[in-house]
Design a protein around this motif. Sequence first.
Motif, PDB file in Angstrom:
ATOM      1  N   ASP A  19       2.829 -18.807 -84.821  1.00  0.00           N
ATOM      2  CA  ASP A  19       2.877 -17.786 -83.771  1.00  0.00           C
ATOM      3  C   ASP A  19       4.309 -17.381 -83.439  1.00  0.00           C
ATOM      4  O   ASP A  19       4.665 -17.205 -82.275  1.00  0.00           O
ATOM      5  N   GLY A  20       5.130 -17.263 -84.471  1.00  0.00           N
ATOM      6  CA  GLY A  20       6.511 -16.830 -84.278  1.00  0.00           C
ATOM      7  C   GLY A  20       7.456 -17.908 -83.775  1.00  0.00           C
ATOM      8  O   GLY A  20       8.647 -17.667 -83.640  1.00  0.00           O
ATOM      9  N   GLU A  21       6.934 -19.104 -83.485  1.00  0.00           N
ATOM     10  CA  GLU A  21       7.794 -20.188 -83.008  1.00  0.00           C
ATOM     11  C   GLU A  21       8.193 -21.059 -84.199  1.00  0.00           C
ATOM     12  O   GLU A  21       7.343 -21.603 -84.902  1.00  0.00           O
ATOM     13  N   LEU A  22       9.504 -21.181 -84.419  1.00  0.00           N
ATOM     14  CA  LEU A  22      10.021 -21.981 -85.515  1.00  0.00           C
ATOM     15  C   LEU A  22       9.965 -23.459 -85.121  1.00  0.00           C
ATOM     16  O   LEU A  22      10.614 -23.882 -84.172  1.00  0.00           O
ATOM     17  N   GLU A  87      -6.669 -26.457 -84.575  1.00  0.00           N
ATOM     18  CA  GLU A  87      -5.601 -26.761 -83.626  1.00  0.00           C
ATOM     19  C   GLU A  87      -4.640 -27.755 -84.276  1.00  0.00           C
ATOM     20  O   GLU A  87      -5.055 -28.821 -84.720  1.00  0.00           O
ATOM     21  N   TRP A  88      -3.378 -27.389 -84.341  1.00  0.00           N
ATOM     22  CA  TRP A  88      -2.320 -28.262 -84.836  1.00  0.00           C
ATOM     23  C   TRP A  88      -1.579 -28.806 -83.619  1.00  0.00           C
ATOM     24  O   TRP A  88      -1.089 -28.032 -82.790  1.00  0.00           O
ATOM     25  N   THR A  89      -1.507 -30.131 -83.502  1.00  0.00           N
ATOM     26  CA  THR A  89      -0.789 -30.759 -82.404  1.00  0.00           C
ATOM     27  C   THR A  89       0.332 -31.609 -82.970  1.00  0.00           C
ATOM     28  O   THR A  89       0.089 -32.519 -83.773  1.00  0.00           O
ATOM     29  N   PHE A 105      -0.980 -25.812 -81.157  1.00  0.00           N
ATOM     30  CA  PHE A 105      -1.085 -24.429 -81.606  1.00  0.00           C
ATOM     31  C   PHE A 105      -2.461 -24.222 -82.215  1.00  0.00           C
ATOM     32  O   PHE A 105      -2.945 -25.072 -82.954  1.00  0.00           O
ATOM     33  N   VAL A 106      -3.079 -23.097 -81.928  1.00  0.00           N
ATOM     34  CA  VAL A 106      -4.345 -22.744 -82.555  1.00  0.00           C
ATOM     35  C   VAL A 106      -4.037 -21.711 -83.633  1.00  0.00           C
ATOM     36  O   VAL A 106      -3.378 -20.698 -83.369  1.00  0.00           O
ATOM     37  N   VAL A 107      -4.490 -22.005 -84.856  1.00  0.00           N
ATOM     38  CA  VAL A 107      -4.201 -21.140 -86.009  1.00  0.00           C
ATOM     39  C   VAL A 107      -5.511 -20.703 -86.661  1.00  0.00           C
ATOM     40  O   VAL A 107      -6.539 -21.373 -86.526  1.00  0.00           O
ATOM     41  N   ALA A 108      -5.441 -19.594 -87.373  1.00  0.00           N
ATOM     42  CA  ALA A 108      -6.593 -19.116 -88.149  1.00  0.00           C
ATOM     43  C   ALA A 108      -6.749 -20.024 -89.368  1.00  0.00           C
ATOM     44  O   ALA A 108      -5.835 -20.130 -90.188  1.00  0.00           O
ATOM     45  N   ALA A 109      -7.878 -20.687 -89.473  1.00  0.00           N
ATOM     46  CA  ALA A 109      -8.088 -21.665 -90.543  1.00  0.00           C
ATOM     47  C   ALA A 109      -8.011 -21.022 -91.922  1.00  0.00           C
ATOM     48  O   ALA A 109      -7.431 -21.589 -92.848  1.00  0.00           O
ATOM     49  N   ALA A 110      -8.570 -19.837 -92.094  1.00  0.00           N
ATOM     50  CA  ALA A 110      -8.559 -19.179 -93.403  1.00  0.00           C
ATOM     51  C   ALA A 110      -7.141 -18.831 -93.826  1.00  0.00           C
ATOM     52  O   ALA A 110      -6.764 -19.025 -94.984  1.00  0.00           O
ATOM     53  N   GLN A 111      -6.347 -18.335 -92.921  1.00  0.00           N
ATOM     54  CA  GLN A 111      -4.956 -17.995 -93.239  1.00  0.00           C
ATOM     55  C   GLN A 111      -4.171 -19.260 -93.586  1.00  0.00           C
ATOM     56  O   GLN A 111      -3.372 -19.268 -94.518  1.00  0.00           O
ATOM     57  N   CYS A 112      -4.427 -20.316 -92.873  1.00  0.00           N
ATOM     58  CA  CYS A 112      -3.776 -21.595 -93.149  1.00  0.00           C
ATOM     59  C   CYS A 112      -4.168 -22.097 -94.544  1.00  0.00           C
ATOM     60  O   CYS A 112      -3.306 -22.521 -95.323  1.00  0.00           O
ATOM     61  N   ARG A 113      -5.449 -22.054 -94.864  1.00  0.00           N
ATOM     62  CA  ARG A 113      -5.919 -22.493 -96.193  1.00  0.00           C
ATOM     63  C   ARG A 113      -5.261 -21.695 -97.308  1.00  0.00           C
ATOM     64  O   ARG A 113      -4.880 -22.243 -98.338  1.00  0.00           O
ATOM     65  N   GLU A 114      -5.109 -20.405 -97.093  1.00  0.00           N
ATOM     66  CA  GLU A 114      -4.488 -19.543 -98.092  1.00  0.00           C
ATOM     67  C   GLU A 114      -3.043 -19.982 -98.364  1.00  0.00           C
ATOM     68  O   GLU A 114      -2.615 -20.079 -99.515  1.00  0.00           O
ATOM     69  N   GLN A 115      -2.304 -20.275 -97.317  1.00  0.00           N
ATOM     70  CA  GLN A 115      -0.919 -20.713 -97.482  1.00  0.00           C
ATOM     71  C   GLN A 115      -0.843 -22.112 -98.087  1.00  0.00           C
ATOM     72  O   GLN A 115       0.032 -22.396 -98.913  1.00  0.00           O
ATOM     73  N   LEU A 116      -1.760 -22.984 -97.705  1.00  0.00           N
ATOM     74  CA  LEU A 116      -1.792 -24.332 -98.276  1.00  0.00           C
ATOM     75  C   LEU A 116      -2.121 -24.288 -99.762  1.00  0.00           C
ATOM     76  O   LEU A 116      -1.544 -25.032-100.558  1.00  0.00           O
ATOM     77  N   LEU A 117      -3.031 -23.412-100.138  1.00  0.00           N
ATOM     78  CA  LEU A 117      -3.388 -23.261-101.547  1.00  0.00           C
ATOM     79  C   LEU A 117      -2.168 -22.833-102.355  1.00  0.00           C
ATOM     80  O   LEU A 117      -1.882 -23.394-103.418  1.00  0.00           O
ATOM     81  N   GLU A 118      -1.423 -21.876-101.852  1.00  0.00           N
ATOM     82  CA  GLU A 118      -0.210 -21.426-102.543  1.00  0.00           C
ATOM     83  C   GLU A 118       0.791 -22.574-102.675  1.00  0.00           C
ATOM     84  O   GLU A 118       1.385 -22.775-103.738  1.00  0.00           O
TER      85      GLU A 118
END
Length: 168
Positions: A19-22, A87-89, A105-118
């Motif tokens: 969410d834009g937070e580094l 939710e990532w804590t 942080f609450v993240v979109a699971a599908a978007q997270c999976r896509e990045q993890l796959l890469e």
Amino acid sequence: MSFDKGLQIIQADVRLSIDGELLIEEPLCLDVGLPALLLSGLESTEPNRFASAREWKRMPFFVCGCGDPECRAHSFRVNHLGNGTAEWTLLEESQDGTSREQESFVVAAAQCREQLLELGERFLAYTSELDYRPYFPDTLPVVRELVERLKSAEDCRKMEAWAEHTPE
């Protein structure tokens, strides 16, 4: 990659933002916690930075590359909420088994999976030509299996999205 026979690790410049937070921007070891990180895209995970290598599901996602388990680590609990989000804590863990929650942080699971796959695919491509002997000896087979599971989950998500937008 460190080629020291006693400490063979793969480091990368890790940049994690939600969410834009580094949250993380530094060189860290990523192969020790990579299996747990990939698994977090499929299941809820609970870290234990003092677990043995065989307990790969409990490793922090990113650790200091020095090889000392007491050194810096970034531990996250991942809880799949069932509504397409996870939710990532961020946790601060201590040796007595207790942990202190920091940020969530609450993240979109599908978007997270896509990045993890890469990430998993890039790791496998990088290690494919190496005589790689990691801390956890089954790292490569476990990562291969998790990459396949992430691909299947991503394929299912795409089919569901396609079915929702296809007129009858």
